[in-house]
Design a protein around this motif. Structure first.
Motif, mmCIF file in Angstrom:
data_model
loop_
_atom_site.group_PDB
_atom_site.id
_atom_site.type_symbol
_atom_site.label_atom_id
_atom_site.label_comp_id
_atom_site.label_asym_id
_atom_site.label_seq_id
_atom_site.Cartn_x
_atom_site.Cartn_y
_atom_site.Cartn_z
ATOM 1 N N GLY A 135 33.492 32.763 25.751
ATOM 2 C CA GLY A 135 34.502 32.913 26.789
ATOM 3 C C GLY A 135 35.417 31.711 26.884
ATOM 4 O O GLY A 135 36.634 31.856 27.053
ATOM 5 N N ILE A 136 34.853 30.517 26.775
ATOM 6 C CA ILE A 136 35.654 29.286 26.832
ATOM 7 C C ILE A 136 36.645 29.249 25.678
ATOM 8 O O ILE A 136 37.837 28.968 25.870
ATOM 9 C CB ILE A 136 34.725 28.050 26.810
ATOM 10 N N PHE A 162 43.864 21.370 34.659
ATOM 11 C CA PHE A 162 43.277 20.219 35.357
ATOM 12 C C PHE A 162 43.138 20.483 36.852
ATOM 13 O O PHE A 162 42.140 20.096 37.472
ATOM 14 C CB PHE A 162 44.126 18.970 35.123
ATOM 15 N N LEU A 163 44.125 21.173 37.440
ATOM 16 C CA LEU A 163 44.055 21.468 38.872
ATOM 17 C C LEU A 163 42.861 22.358 39.196
ATOM 18 O O LEU A 163 42.113 22.102 40.149
ATOM 19 C CB LEU A 163 45.345 22.154 39.333
ATOM 20 N N PHE A 164 42.690 23.407 38.400
ATOM 21 C CA PHE A 164 41.590 24.323 38.686
ATOM 22 C C PHE A 164 40.244 23.657 38.415
ATOM 23 O O PHE A 164 39.266 23.914 39.122
ATOM 24 C CB PHE A 164 41.718 25.612 37.875
ATOM 25 N N THR A 165 40.193 22.785 37.411
ATOM 26 C CA THR A 165 38.958 22.045 37.152
ATOM 27 C C THR A 165 38.603 21.164 38.337
ATOM 28 O O THR A 165 37.436 21.086 38.745
ATOM 29 C CB THR A 165 39.084 21.190 35.882
ATOM 30 N N ALA A 166 39.594 20.480 38.876
ATOM 31 C CA ALA A 166 39.354 19.615 40.036
ATOM 32 C C ALA A 166 38.870 20.432 41.230
ATOM 33 O O ALA A 166 37.919 20.041 41.924
ATOM 34 C CB ALA A 166 40.632 18.856 40.390
ATOM 35 N N ILE A 200 26.678 18.873 37.448
ATOM 36 C CA ILE A 200 27.330 20.148 37.114
ATOM 37 C C ILE A 200 27.306 20.342 35.602
ATOM 38 O O ILE A 200 27.738 19.460 34.858
ATOM 39 C CB ILE A 200 28.789 20.166 37.619
ATOM 40 N N PRO A 201 26.815 21.468 35.108
ATOM 41 C CA PRO A 201 26.847 21.715 33.664
ATOM 42 C C PRO A 201 28.266 21.623 33.127
ATOM 43 O O PRO A 201 29.199 22.179 33.720
ATOM 44 C CB PRO A 201 26.295 23.147 33.532
ATOM 45 N N ILE A 202 28.422 20.918 32.016
ATOM 46 C CA ILE A 202 29.774 20.739 31.478
ATOM 47 C C ILE A 202 30.393 22.080 31.098
ATOM 48 O O ILE A 202 31.611 22.242 31.112
ATOM 49 C CB ILE A 202 29.756 19.780 30.268
ATOM 50 N N GLU A 203 29.553 23.056 30.794
ATOM 51 C CA GLU A 203 30.072 24.391 30.480
ATOM 52 C C GLU A 203 30.831 24.989 31.655
ATOM 53 O O GLU A 203 31.826 25.710 31.456
ATOM 54 C CB GLU A 203 28.918 25.323 30.078
ATOM 55 N N GLU A 204 30.382 24.706 32.880
ATOM 56 C CA GLU A 204 31.086 25.208 34.063
ATOM 57 C C GLU A 204 32.474 24.580 34.172
ATOM 58 O O GLU A 204 33.445 25.252 34.529
ATOM 59 C CB GLU A 204 30.271 24.908 35.320
ATOM 60 N N LEU A 205 32.563 23.305 33.854
ATOM 61 C CA LEU A 205 33.855 22.616 33.937
ATOM 62 C C LEU A 205 34.781 23.053 32.807
ATOM 63 O O LEU A 205 36.000 23.164 33.010
ATOM 64 C CB LEU A 205 33.629 21.106 33.910
ATOM 65 N N LEU A 206 34.222 23.302 31.620
ATOM 66 C CA LEU A 206 35.041 23.815 30.516
ATOM 67 C C LEU A 206 35.546 25.220 30.834
ATOM 68 O O LEU A 206 36.689 25.572 30.518
ATOM 69 C CB LEU A 206 34.229 23.822 29.224
ATOM 70 N N ALA A 208 36.150 26.285 33.855
ATOM 71 C CA ALA A 208 37.190 26.100 34.863
ATOM 72 C C ALA A 208 38.505 25.663 34.228
ATOM 73 O O ALA A 208 39.578 26.165 34.584
ATOM 74 C CB ALA A 208 36.741 25.064 35.894
ATOM 75 N N PHE A 209 38.430 24.738 33.272
ATOM 76 C CA PHE A 209 39.654 24.229 32.640
ATOM 77 C C PHE A 209 40.358 25.335 31.859
ATOM 78 O O PHE A 209 41.568 25.533 31.989
ATOM 79 C CB PHE A 209 39.333 23.059 31.720
ATOM 80 N N THR A 210 39.603 26.059 31.031
ATOM 81 C CA THR A 210 40.233 27.091 30.205
ATOM 82 C C THR A 210 40.682 28.287 31.041
ATOM 83 O O THR A 210 41.715 28.893 30.758
ATOM 84 C CB THR A 210 39.284 27.545 29.080
ATOM 85 N N PHE A 211 39.936 28.595 32.095
ATOM 86 C CA PHE A 211 40.377 29.661 33.000
ATOM 87 C C PHE A 211 41.681 29.252 33.673
ATOM 88 O O PHE A 211 42.625 30.048 33.755
ATOM 89 C CB PHE A 211 39.315 29.951 34.058
ATOM 90 N N GLY A 212 41.730 28.017 34.184
ATOM 91 C CA GLY A 212 42.953 27.537 34.828
ATOM 92 C C GLY A 212 44.140 27.569 33.891
ATOM 93 O O GLY A 212 45.256 27.938 34.281
#
Length: 234
Positions: A135-136, A162-166, A200-206, A208-212
């Motif tokens: 998905g990422i 970056f905004l959505f990741t934050a 936080i698992p880095i997968e969750e942040l990745l 978030a970044f790619t979704f954003g």
């Protein structure tokens, strides 16, 4: 911990409500993209239990792979991801003239919209990757494909990542002070990188970044819109 996922899905839905009230000129667009995103919550069986196995209402996630929370969560992030950049940088949508739509870059318009789905299916079917990585990669390449077709969205796409990741970092991080063992109990870290960023698992942040990145430009790409500064009276 039975209701943590449900409570936090309602929290992100409440945030959606706040954004909806604040961004009056984008409510129609926000609703459209929320309804488009909501069905992606039905893909939860691809991630349960290989990626995580959350406690959910009526134990649906464990029993069926599906859960109500994922639908609520997907609805909320779909609308927020679409207008977050516009809200902060005060942009409005305008229609792209038909003459401009004939540009050579737009000849692949329809094909580019399917890039994430194709990438995800190829990776999911022909590689041993955990579906979260599929998905990422799919959303990242979808964002890159959108950039090719719509270079005017370059700033929005990157900054929105970056905004959505934050935003997601704060959202997800808000769970951990109340339930510090939440990730350890319900994420299959042995199937992942086991890299945590402040818990936080880095997968969750990745994700978030790619979704954003991808979702921020999807409305403009789907409906032939571009961004403009609002007209102000001097």
């Amino acid at each position: 911990m039975q209701y943590v996922w449900f409570i936090w899905s309602l929290i992100i839905l409440a945030l959606w409500g706040v954004v909806y009230l604040m961004k009056k000129d984008s409510r129609r667009e926000m609703l459209k993209m929320s309804w488009i995103t909501m069905p992606f919550g039905l893909t939860e069986p691809l991630f349960v239990p290989e990626y995580w196995h959350p406690p959910s209402l009526f134990d649906l996630a464990i029993k069926t792979g599906f859960d109500i929370e994922s639908l609520i969560f997907s609805f909320a992030i779909g609308g927020i991801g679409t207008v977050l950049y516009n809200l902060i940088f005060k942009r409005r949508y305008v229609e792209i003239p038909h003459t401009e739509r004939k540009h050579a870059r737009h000849r692949l318009h329809l094909y580019i919209l399917f890039v994430p789905a194709v990438v995800f299916l190829v990776l999911a079917l022909f590689t041993p990757l955990n579906h979260i990585y599929c998905g990422i990669a799919a959303m990242f390449l979808g964002g890159m494909a959108t950039l090719y077709c719509r270079p005017d969205l370059k700033t929005k796409i990157w900054i929105s990542g970056f905004l959505f990741t934050a935003l997601y970092f704060v959202y997800f991080g808000s769970i951990l002070p109340f339930y510090p063992d939440y990730v350890e109990l319900f994420w299959n870290l042995e199937n992942l990188s086991d890299i945590l960023v402040t818990g936080i698992p880095i997968e969750e942040l990745l994700f978030a970044f790619t979704f954003g990145m991808y979702w921020s430009g999807l409305y403009e790409h789907l409906y032939w819109r571009k961004l403009m500064r609002p007209i102000t009276m001097s």
